[in-house]
Design a protein around this motif. Structure first.
Motif, PDB file in Angstrom:
ATOM      1  N   ALA A   1       0.815  -1.215   0.000  1.00  0.00           N
ATOM      2  CA  ALA A   1       0.000   0.000   0.000  1.00  0.00           C
ATOM      3  C   ALA A   1       0.851   1.267   0.000  1.00  0.00           C
ATOM      4  O   ALA A   1       0.509   2.252   0.660  1.00  0.00           O
ATOM      5  CB  ALA A   1      -0.963  -0.001   1.190  1.00  0.00           C
ATOM      6  N   GLY A   2       1.984   1.228  -0.709  1.00  0.00           N
ATOM      7  CA  GLY A   2       2.810   2.416  -0.857  1.00  0.00           C
ATOM      8  C   GLY A   2       3.651   2.776   0.345  1.00  0.00           C
ATOM      9  O   GLY A   2       4.261   3.859   0.380  1.00  0.00           O
ATOM     10  N   ARG A   3       3.708   1.877   1.330  1.00  0.00           N
ATOM     11  CA  ARG A   3       4.498   2.147   2.535  1.00  0.00           C
ATOM     12  C   ARG A   3       5.254   0.900   2.962  1.00  0.00           C
ATOM     13  O   ARG A   3       4.859  -0.231   2.659  1.00  0.00           O
ATOM     14  CB  ARG A   3       3.593   2.594   3.694  1.00  0.00           C
ATOM     15  N   TYR A   4       6.340   1.116   3.683  1.00  0.00           N
ATOM     16  CA  TYR A   4       7.041   0.029   4.359  1.00  0.00           C
ATOM     17  C   TYR A   4       6.438  -0.130   5.750  1.00  0.00           C
ATOM     18  O   TYR A   4       6.107   0.863   6.413  1.00  0.00           O
ATOM     19  CB  TYR A   4       8.541   0.332   4.454  1.00  0.00           C
ATOM     20  N   TRP A   5       6.307  -1.378   6.156  1.00  0.00           N
ATOM     21  CA  TRP A   5       5.727  -1.708   7.461  1.00  0.00           C
ATOM     22  C   TRP A   5       6.773  -2.461   8.271  1.00  0.00           C
ATOM     23  O   TRP A   5       7.382  -3.423   7.781  1.00  0.00           O
ATOM     24  CB  TRP A   5       4.478  -2.566   7.295  1.00  0.00           C
ATOM     25  N   LEU A   6       6.981  -2.020   9.490  1.00  0.00           N
ATOM     26  CA  LEU A   6       7.965  -2.655  10.376  1.00  0.00           C
ATOM     27  C   LEU A   6       7.250  -3.151  11.633  1.00  0.00           C
ATOM     28  O   LEU A   6       6.754  -2.353  12.433  1.00  0.00           O
ATOM     29  CB  LEU A   6       9.053  -1.663  10.753  1.00  0.00           C
TER      30      LEU A   6
ATOM     31  N   HIS B   1       4.420 -11.752  29.070  1.00  0.00           N
ATOM     32  CA  HIS B   1       3.864 -10.399  29.155  1.00  0.00           C
ATOM     33  C   HIS B   1       4.546  -9.616  28.041  1.00  0.00           C
ATOM     34  O   HIS B   1       5.612  -9.049  28.219  1.00  0.00           O
ATOM     35  CB  HIS B   1       4.158  -9.792  30.532  1.00  0.00           C
ATOM     36  N   SER B   2       3.938  -9.637  26.852  1.00  0.00           N
ATOM     37  CA  SER B   2       4.617  -9.224  25.621  1.00  0.00           C
ATOM     38  C   SER B   2       3.674  -8.453  24.719  1.00  0.00           C
ATOM     39  O   SER B   2       2.449  -8.535  24.850  1.00  0.00           O
ATOM     40  CB  SER B   2       5.131 -10.449  24.855  1.00  0.00           C
ATOM     41  N   ALA B   3       4.259  -7.726  23.780  1.00  0.00           N
ATOM     42  CA  ALA B   3       3.462  -6.986  22.797  1.00  0.00           C
ATOM     43  C   ALA B   3       4.184  -6.935  21.470  1.00  0.00           C
ATOM     44  O   ALA B   3       5.415  -6.902  21.410  1.00  0.00           O
ATOM     45  CB  ALA B   3       3.174  -5.575  23.299  1.00  0.00           C
ATOM     46  N   ILE B   4       3.404  -6.906  20.409  1.00  0.00           N
ATOM     47  CA  ILE B   4       3.905  -6.679  19.056  1.00  0.00           C
ATOM     48  C   ILE B   4       3.441  -5.292  18.621  1.00  0.00           C
ATOM     49  O   ILE B   4       2.269  -4.937  18.794  1.00  0.00           O
ATOM     50  CB  ILE B   4       3.388  -7.758  18.092  1.00  0.00           C
ATOM     51  N   GLY B   5       4.370  -4.491  18.099  1.00  0.00           N
ATOM     52  CA  GLY B   5       4.061  -3.152  17.627  1.00  0.00           C
ATOM     53  C   GLY B   5       4.289  -3.028  16.140  1.00  0.00           C
ATOM     54  O   GLY B   5       4.842  -3.922  15.498  1.00  0.00           O
ATOM     55  N   VAL B   6       3.880  -1.882  15.564  1.00  0.00           N
ATOM     56  CA  VAL B   6       4.047  -1.655  14.138  1.00  0.00           C
ATOM     57  C   VAL B   6       4.370  -0.182  13.879  1.00  0.00           C
ATOM     58  O   VAL B   6       3.903   0.714  14.583  1.00  0.00           O
ATOM     59  CB  VAL B   6       2.783  -2.071  13.343  1.00  0.00           C
ATOM     60  N   ALA B   7       5.204   0.041  12.872  1.00  0.00           N
ATOM     61  CA  ALA B   7       5.559   1.388  12.433  1.00  0.00           C
ATOM     62  C   ALA B   7       5.550   1.406  10.914  1.00  0.00           C
ATOM     63  O   ALA B   7       5.650   0.358  10.256  1.00  0.00           O
ATOM     64  CB  ALA B   7       6.935   1.781  12.962  1.00  0.00           C
ATOM     65  N   THR B   8       5.436   2.594  10.321  1.00  0.00           N
ATOM     66  CA  THR B   8       5.448   2.721   8.861  1.00  0.00           C
ATOM     67  C   THR B   8       6.434   3.794   8.424  1.00  0.00           C
ATOM     68  O   THR B   8       6.799   4.688   9.188  1.00  0.00           O
ATOM     69  CB  THR B   8       4.048   3.082   8.315  1.00  0.00           C
ATOM     70  N   SER B   9       6.866   3.671   7.166  1.00  0.00           N
ATOM     71  CA  SER B   9       7.815   4.623   6.580  1.00  0.00           C
ATOM     72  C   SER B   9       7.616   4.653   5.077  1.00  0.00           C
ATOM     73  O   SER B   9       7.283   3.632   4.462  1.00  0.00           O
ATOM     74  CB  SER B   9       9.251   4.197   6.908  1.00  0.00           C
ATOM     75  N   ARG B  10       7.831   5.818   4.445  1.00  0.00           N
ATOM     76  CA  ARG B  10       7.752   5.915   2.994  1.00  0.00           C
ATOM     77  C   ARG B  10       9.011   5.400   2.311  1.00  0.00           C
ATOM     78  O   ARG B  10       8.967   4.943   1.169  1.00  0.00           O
ATOM     79  CB  ARG B  10       7.503   7.376   2.591  1.00  0.00           C
TER      80      ARG B  10
ATOM     81  N   TRP C   1      10.845   6.175  10.582  1.00  0.00           N
ATOM     82  CA  TRP C   1       9.685   5.383  10.973  1.00  0.00           C
ATOM     83  C   TRP C   1       8.752   6.134  11.916  1.00  0.00           C
ATOM     84  O   TRP C   1       9.206   6.806  12.845  1.00  0.00           O
ATOM     85  CB  TRP C   1      10.128   4.084  11.627  1.00  0.00           C
ATOM     86  N   THR C   2       7.446   5.991  11.672  1.00  0.00           N
ATOM     87  CA  THR C   2       6.416   6.516  12.564  1.00  0.00           C
ATOM     88  C   THR C   2       5.750   5.348  13.261  1.00  0.00           C
ATOM     89  O   THR C   2       5.202   4.446  12.602  1.00  0.00           O
ATOM     90  CB  THR C   2       5.352   7.305  11.778  1.00  0.00           C
ATOM     91  N   ASP C   3       5.803   5.338  14.590  1.00  0.00           N
ATOM     92  CA  ASP C   3       5.251   4.222  15.339  1.00  0.00           C
ATOM     93  C   ASP C   3       3.736   4.372  15.485  1.00  0.00           C
ATOM     94  O   ASP C   3       3.225   5.478  15.677  1.00  0.00           O
ATOM     95  CB  ASP C   3       5.902   4.139  16.723  1.00  0.00           C
ATOM     96  N   HIS C   4       3.025   3.244  15.407  1.00  0.00           N
ATOM     97  CA  HIS C   4       1.566   3.251  15.518  1.00  0.00           C
ATOM     98  C   HIS C   4       1.065   2.423  16.696  1.00  0.00           C
ATOM     99  O   HIS C   4      -0.136   2.135  16.780  1.00  0.00           O
ATOM    100  CB  HIS C   4       0.937   2.741  14.220  1.00  0.00           C
ATOM    101  N   GLY C   5       1.963   2.037  17.585  1.00  0.00           N
ATOM    102  CA  GLY C   5       1.538   1.364  18.804  1.00  0.00           C
ATOM    103  C   GLY C   5       1.347  -0.128  18.675  1.00  0.00           C
ATOM    104  O   GLY C   5       1.881  -0.775  17.774  1.00  0.00           O
ATOM    105  N   LYS C   6       0.532  -0.664  19.567  1.00  0.00           N
ATOM    106  CA  LYS C   6       0.398  -2.111  19.723  1.00  0.00           C
ATOM    107  C   LYS C   6      -0.494  -2.735  18.656  1.00  0.00           C
ATOM    108  O   LYS C   6      -1.544  -2.207  18.310  1.00  0.00           O
ATOM    109  CB  LYS C   6      -0.172  -2.423  21.100  1.00  0.00           C
TER     110      LYS C   6
END
Length: 323
Positions: free
Chosen positions: A106-111, A122-131, A138-143
């Motif tokens: 969708a036109g972006r990189y996802w990390l 007691h764990s979490a997976i997060g996600v960030a995007t970058s052009r 990278w801009t973080d978008h949380g859990k």
């Protein structure tokens, strides 16, 4: 007698060409491609960017970054993030993320990445995007997904795949093994009330399988995972196994038909020579060819974790093999 031996050798060679990996486990493994520059890495995810250069992200720092123009010489490029997002500290005192996964859609990189502490779910997976996909952008978008000590799975080691117009994330480490959940294509986060599928485990505690990565080849989805012990330097016993399924959600089985939910899995790569504890794997495309990325512990350099890259070929029966 010589003629008979020659014929036998030819027949045996032809027979082995059709055998899947499990039957070829006794063969020696190829060494990784020779690399130069900054090779120290753990749990690598590698991608060829639209710019033509390669980026590798890994466990360490605020997601450690390496760059290369030719896939052979690598330079240190700092971290994906200049500062750890504050929510990371909910899961460990140092804000240290693990096992990232980079993809493009969708036109972006996802990390995707995980935040946890050793020995707990007691764990979490997060996600960030970058052009651009480059470190520092990278801009973080949380859990995306979390797990707690009451859960029977562990929300770490994410890997994303698109299948039949839907988006899926495999994940998991110990705690009864590998899981999968559907993601919302717009947000990249777990879909509302999405069930958690079970893909692979070991028969006995501590269920030592983790770090899944799924790729599609032909009509099958292939689930790669790291088995046994990581993170102990030259004492590590990590190895990479694989199973396949016609459905992304499974069931997955090895070449002998043994389900991965019952401890199955064909051996793809194990430690050999100086290359100890091969695992933390991912797969990426390089000009149409599949490449396996992983870390190993260098027995000739005090067990330092380093980047391993091997091309993947596919047997006539449709199983992956490193070369």
């Amino acid at each position: 007698m010589r003629v008979r031996r020659a014929v036998t050798a030819v027949v045996a060679a032809a027979f082995l060409a059709f055998l899947p990996n499990a039957a070829q486990a006794a063969e020696s493994y190829p060494d990784p491609l020779p690399l130069t520059g900054q090779q120290i890495i753990h749990d690598p995810t590698v991608l060829r960017l639209k710019s033509g250069q390669y980026v590798a992200y890994s466990t360490g720092g605020a997601i450690g970054a390496r760059l290369s123009k030719d896939l052979r010489n690598w330079t240190d490029a700092g971290n994906a993030f200049a500062e750890p997002p504050t929510w990371w500290y909910e899961y460990n005192d140092t804000g240290d993320p693990w096992a990232p996964d980079i993809s493009y859609r969708a036109g972006r990189y996802w990390l995707y990445y995980a935040v946890s502490s050793w020995g707990t779910n007691h764990s979490a997976i997060g996600v960030a995007t970058s052009r651009s996909g480059l470190p520092g952008t990278w801009t973080d978008h949380g859990k995306v997904l979390t797990s707690e000590t009451t859960d029977t799975w562990n929300a770490i080691d994410p890997a994303v795949i698109q299948a039949d117009g839907r988006l899926w994330m495999s994940f998991g480490s110990y705690w009864t093994g590998i899981r999968m959940v559907e993601l919302d294509r717009d947000t990249g986060k777990a879909a509302t009330q999405a069930p958690v599928h079970h893909l692979a485990t070991r028969p006995d505690a501590p269920y030592a399988v983790e770090g899944p990565y799924i790729v599609k080849h032909g009509r099958f989805y292939y689930l790669f995972a790291s088995y046994d012990q990581c993170c102990s330097g030259v004492n590590s016993t990590y190895k990479i196994r694989v199973g396949r399924s016609t459905s992304v959600t499974g069931p997955y089985a090895d070449s002998q038909g043994k389900p991965l939910l019952e401890g199955g899995g064909d051996l793809v790569l194990a430690g050999h020579g100086r290359f100890v504890g091969t695992g933390g794997e991912s797969v990426f495309k390089d000009r149409g060819r599949d490449v396996l990325a992983y870390h190993y512990y260098d027995a000739e350099d005090e067990g330092t974790p380093k980047l391993g890259l091997n091309r993947l070929s596919w047997t006539r029966s449709g199983w992956p093999k490193v070369f």
